[in-house]
Design a protein around this motif. Structure first.
Motif: not given
Ligand code: A3P
Length: 312
Positions: A147-151, A175-178, A293-298, A309-312
């Motif tokens: 999942n993107p947040k743990d990655t 890091a989040v921005d990049k 919220q920002r990463i989940d929207d992405m 349907m993956f990643g949240i």
């Protein structure tokens, strides 16, 4: 595919700062550090896998080290004790760091003829694997994602280890921005994952796709599927249980070689930087609700809208 003639062409590619002042260069929609881009181009033009080869592909920090351990143990059952004395990254070389880099430390694997299944790993995106790896060779590809947040939080910790004390620290916000702009090494993460996910749907006999979360949730079942995909299924349940155990992060963390703060010849980060928490959901200890919220929207925009349907 974009063509590049020489180093001058490379330096004229679009570039961005990613971690601190380190630069990444954009080639065919993906971002690379300069040494990795050079190696990736070398790989693209020269890598001719054997039909029996296995390529472990992943975006960084998604579980590569775990999969290296599992793949090695599954395909080398009689010598799986090597995991006690040798770091997983020295058992399975990374194509762009150890085989096609300017000073390769594991190029010998290309000409070895000991009859064992050759396993390579790479972070290079699907479209930049060589034509032979994608089209002509019957080699198999195993892709792990996370999942993107743990990655991202794993990447942030890892890069913090690579920084010298005098270098500018990489804040979580940066890091989040990049990550969201895709300007991290081998990024964009979302495009990287989607390319392999699509291939695994179209060619399930060629590409095995698994997530870190699925592996955590039911390691044994996933390991059995992996062994079947590699055409070396287990004879009994005990064999599978043993491989799960020897590749467990808590087991691997106990071995001196994996605790070592020595630097491998092929990277400026210590061997122990590949083993940290190994948990699902660690991002919750670092990200506030706006970042989540920002990463989940992405993730909804990139993955869910593409039917993944993956990643949240
Ligand atoms: P954390 O930083 O969240 O702990 P990669 O191998 O792709 O670089 O990914 C590193 C991540 O995988 C790290 O995650 C690391 O702790 C975790 N990891 C390494 N070996 C593992 C194992 N055997 N089982 C589960 N996770 C593992």
């Amino acid at each position: 595919m974009e063509q590049l003639a020489d180093d001058h062409d490379l330096l004229s590619l679009p570039k961005e700062k990613w971690c601190g002042d380190d630069l990444v260069y954009q080639f065919n929609g993906f971002w690379f550090t300069l040494p990795c881009l050079k190696a990736a181009l070398h790989l693209l033009n020269n890598f001719n896998p054997l039909p029996t080869d296995v390529i472990l592909a992943s975006f960084p920090k998604t579980g590569t080290t775990w999969l290296k351990s599992l793949l090695f143990a599954i395909t080398n059952r009689t010598s799986k004790d090597s995991l006690i004395s040798t770091h997983p990254h020295d058992l399975i070389p990374t194509l762009e760091l150890q085989v096609y880099s300017p000073n390769p430390t594991a190029a010998g694997i290309l000409t070895s003829s000991n009859g064992n299944t050759r396993i390579f790993s790479t972070h290079v995106p699907y479209q930049l694997l060589s034509k032979s790896a994608i089209h002509s060779s019957e080699c198999r590809i195993v892709y792990v994602t996370r999942n993107p947040k743990d990655t991202l939080i794993s990447l942030w910790h890892y890069m913090a280890k690579s920084k010298m004390s005098h270098m500018r620290p990489w804040t979580i916000e940066e890091a989040v921005d990049k990550f969201c702009h895709g300007t991290v090494a081998y990024g964009p993460y979302y495009d990287h994952v989607l390319q392999f996910q699509k291939q695994s749907l179209e060619r399930p006999h060629k590409v095995f796709f698994v997530s870190y979360e699925e592996l955590k949730d039911d390691t044994k079942n996933q390991v059995k599927k992996l062994a079947e995909f590699l055409s070396c299924p287990f004879d009994n349940e005990e064999e599978a249980d043993e491989i799960v155990k020897i590749c467990d992060i808590q087991t691997l963390k106990q071995h001196e070689v994996n605790k070592s703060s020595d630097l491998p010849k092929w990277l400026g980060l210590p061997y122990n930087s590949y083993f940290r928490q190994g948990e699902v959901g660690d991002h919750k200890n670092y990200f506030n609700s706006q970042i989540i919220q920002r990463i989940d929207d992405m993730t909804r925009d990139k993955f869910h809208s593409a039917g993944f349907m993956f990643g949240i």
